[in-house]
Design an enzyme around this catalytic site. Structure first.
Site, mmCIF file in Angstrom:
data_model
loop_
_atom_site.group_PDB
_atom_site.id
_atom_site.type_symbol
_atom_site.label_atom_id
_atom_site.label_comp_id
_atom_site.label_asym_id
_atom_site.label_seq_id
_atom_site.Cartn_x
_atom_site.Cartn_y
_atom_site.Cartn_z
ATOM 1 N N GLY B 75 -4.803 0.426 -10.371
ATOM 2 C CA GLY B 75 -5.951 1.238 -9.997
ATOM 3 C C GLY B 75 -7.246 0.849 -10.668
ATOM 4 C CG ASN B 105 -7.884 -1.201 -7.363
ATOM 5 O OD1 ASN B 105 -7.358 -1.143 -6.251
ATOM 6 N ND2 ASN B 105 -7.213 -1.537 -8.452
ATOM 7 C CG ASP B 193 1.277 -1.549 -0.751
ATOM 8 O OD1 ASP B 193 1.056 -2.767 -0.835
ATOM 9 O OD2 ASP B 193 1.009 -0.763 -1.670
#
Lengths: 204, 223
Positions: B75, B105, B193
């Site tokens: 993150g 990010n 993903d």
């Protein structure tokens, strides 16, 4: 869980594409497609705890051999999983067992609401798949040291422990931190052996 | 671009503990402690793409033998890495190479801001570790199909490559082995993903990275 108020953790909700690359919907679409192609005996559904299982050897060693599909998406809450299951991820498949692991990302909701959301998903599963068993996994502790989220997750587990027995075909498995894969795979093997082998239509 | 507006991507910023379990700070504290105890030759710094490298066999296979430490945090954007490196994670160590992989990010920031954020990190590393070289890895494409973030990441890469071309202590490496197929799609076999790498994806990225690192480590450092 009674009451006239709607439980926000039990309201189906897709994830908004705030970043701009549509990844959540891409994963959901892939899972819906997998439902058309595959005939899993075991379906794993949930958040990153489920999703990441598939990236490690434990998946190939313990769960692939059971003909398992993995519909985990990182970051998902009970609302997101509910939406996915209502929007195609249960179509055309008849797994004998569904493993559900979700709730640790429900930051806006109370422990009771989270447990209610999980229960709602379990109820959906037993109604859509009347012959399937549902195994709900307990939420793990988190954070390096004691903190409010550990207490919250423990409270969720406590609610689930008392509510799930009221649902037919649903059970709660809370093995704690160190020792999940083997007990889970043992339980799955036991359930699958108990289920009469159904003849499958020819695979064409 | 105005010189007066502070660039959020280049302003050291710790991550707020919005969830309540203090995990980001726990990770940072562990890294600071590692810096006191360990003597890495290579330091890997960045976001989840760095962090998760450590979870797969590829780390032990390719990077442990190089005496590497992993300071990745999922993150993290450039401003978070900047804060971490400014607040202890570079103290007491003298790696020969710092591998930096961050920027994907930085949502809401322009490619120019992200590039400046990366260059600010390079500067901090130069100040704290004057003998180290920084290897900046190119941002990977993301998302199943073409989308604005792919364009943004490609633009960042271009800007960073230009910015380091004149620097003796930093260089850029493109580690994309060609994840985007001719159809424009990225496969879930490479990114489960469409952002994070599978073990197969990591293999494709890390083998060339490892080779490049080895050649850097074999050359004596300039200055």
């Amino acid at each position: 869980m009674s009451g006239d108020e709607v439980n926000p953790a039990a309201v189906a909700q897709p994830v908004e594409d705030v970043h701009g690359d549509g990844r959540w919907l891409s994963q959901h679409t892939r899972f819906v497609q997998e439902c058309k192609d595959a005939e899993p005996d075991v379906l794993f559904v949930g958040d990153s705890m489920i999703q990441l299982m598939q990236q490690y050897e434990v998946w190939r060693d313990l769960f692939s051999p059971l003909h398992a599909l993995n519909f985990g998406i990182g970051g998902d809450t009970t609302c997101n999983v509910l939406w996915r299951l209502q929007n195609g991820e249960l179509d055309n498949i008849r797994p004998k067992v569904v493993v559900l692991w979700v709730g640790t990302n429900n930051h806006e909701h109370s422990a009771e609401q989270v447990a209610g959301g999980i229960l709602t998903i379990a109820e959906l599963l037993t109604s859509r798949l009347p012959k399937a068993k549902v195994v709900v996994l307990g939420l793990l502790p988190r954070g390096e040291r004691p903190n409010p989220l550990r207490e919250k997750n423990a409270a969720v587990n406590s609610f689930l422990r008392s509510w799930l027995p009221r649902l037919n075909h649903a059970q709660f498995l809370d093995t704690g931190y160190r020792n999940l894969s083997k007990p889970l795979s043992d339980l799955l093997l036991q359930i699958l052996e108990d289920t009469p082998e159904e003849r499958r239509a020819s695979l064409i | 671009m105005s010189a007066e507006d502070p660039n959020p991507a280049a302003t050291p910023t710790p991550c707020q503990d919005t969830q309540g379990d203090g995990r980001w700070m726990s990770l940072h504290n562990r890294f600071v402690s590692d810096s006191k105890d360990k003597e890495p030759d290579v330091l890997f710094v960045g976001d989840s793409l760095i962090q998760l490298m450590h979870q797969f066999g590829i780390w032990r296979q390719l990077f442990s033998p190089l005496h590497a430490l992993n300071f990745g945090v999922g993150g993290d954007a450039t401003q978070h890495v900047l804060w971490r490196l400014t607040n202890g994670e570079l103290d007491n160590i003298s790696p020969k190479v710092v591998v930096l992989w961050v920027g994907t990010n930085n949502h809401g920031h322009t490619p120019e801001q992200i590039c400046s954020g990366i260059m600010a990190i390079v500067q901090v590393i130069k100040n704290k570790l004057p003998h180290a070289r920084t290897l900046i890895l190119g941002l990977l494409p993301r998302g199943k199909s073409p989308n604005p973030l792919r364009e943004r990441n490609a633009k960042v890469n271009k800007l960073v490559q230009e910015a380091v071309s004149s620097l003796p202590h930093a260089s850029f490496l493109n580690v994309d082995p060609g994840f985007v197929h001719s159809s424009g799609a990225i496969s879930h076999q490479d990114m489960y993903d469409y952002l994070h790498l599978t073990p197969q994806g990591y293999q494709a990225v890390c083998e060339p990275l490892h080779a490049h690192l080895k050649s850097m480590l074999e050359k004596p450092a300039e200055n």
